[in-house]
Design an enzyme around this catalytic site. Structure first.
Site, PDB file in Angstrom:
ATOM      1  N   HIS A   6      73.495 -13.670 -29.653  1.00 26.30           N
ATOM      2  CA  HIS A   6      72.531 -12.598 -29.923  1.00 26.30           C
ATOM      3  C   HIS A   6      71.665 -12.285 -28.700  1.00 26.30           C
ATOM      4  CE1 HIS A   6      69.191 -15.472 -29.968  1.00 26.30           C
ATOM      5  NE2 HIS A   6      70.002 -16.283 -30.634  1.00 26.30           N
ATOM      6  N   GLU A  79      72.438 -20.655 -36.972  1.00 24.50           N
ATOM      7  CA  GLU A  79      72.148 -21.574 -35.865  1.00 24.50           C
ATOM      8  C   GLU A  79      71.942 -23.006 -36.365  1.00 24.50           C
ATOM      9  OE1 GLU A  79      72.626 -22.582 -33.102  1.00 24.50           O
ATOM     10  OE2 GLU A  79      71.164 -21.828 -31.648  1.00 24.50           O
TER      11      GLU A  79
END
Length: 204
Positions: A6, A79
């Site tokens: 990202h 994550e």
């Protein structure tokens, strides 16, 4: 598969540990997402997948838009959980828990924050996500937007490298990795590619 990290968040810029805490793209992160979208606009993507965390999802939405594709969220791409370290800077972690980060760099398998997740667990769910995605798209090209630790563990699995090598791999914000799957095996064709971000300011 284009495996992508990202764009930058304000917490990235501040050196704050995010883990599974949600955070938004910074101004630079949104610009990186736009550059990613332009870089991949001419590639025939069959699907775009993402971690459900906002920083990954918003990056994926930018990539998907030129292709007219929806973004499919996959919780397995979330994550790594960093437990009590989340929201803290390195300095704050050292002040509260001692120099655990220094020890962790030497022994990434042995130092796990309270309430956090092991690297083995991250790799297992990351590879499960990848396997499920590629099974849906034989012979096609897809993009998946995830996070630094998840991407590193997927790449280590593709390289058949030990978990302890996690800090030997770099994953910059907005980086593209290219994985090719054939005969039940993965090959890493490109690692941490960031040339599409040339001209943008970089994070500290």
């Amino acid at each position: 598969m284009y495996l992508i990290r990202h764009g930058q968040t304000d917490w990235n810029a501040e050196g704050r540990y995010q883990g599974q805490t949600d955070s938004q793209l910074s101004t630079l992160g949104r610009a990186q997402a736009g550059q990613l979208a332009r870089a991949l606009a001419s590639h025939p993507l069959a699907a775009v997948y993402s971690s459900p965390l906002s920083r990954a999802l918003h990056t994926a939405q930018a990539i998907a838009a030129p292709h007219g594709l929806p973004v499919r969220t996959v919780d397995l791409l979330r994550e790594i959980g960093l437990g009590v370290w989340e929201r803290l800077t390195e300095l704050e972690i050292n002040e509260k828990f001692g120099r655990v980060l220094e020890v962790r760099r030497l022994d990434p398998l042995g130092v796990i924050p309270h309430g956090g997740e092991t690297l083995a667990a991250v790799q297992a769910r990351g590879m499960q996500a990848v396997s499920e995605i590629i099974a849906r798209h034989p012979g096609e090209t897809v993009a998946a937007v995830a996070h630094g630790a998840v991407n590193k563990m997927i790449i280590l699995a593709a390289l058949d490298a030990p978990h302890g090598s996690v800090f030997s791999i770099r994953q910059d914000n907005g980086a593209i990795n290219v994985l090719e799957f054939a005969g039940g095996r993965a090959r890493v064709m490109s690692l941490n590619e960031t040339s599409h971000l040339d001209g943008l300011a970089t994070a500290p």
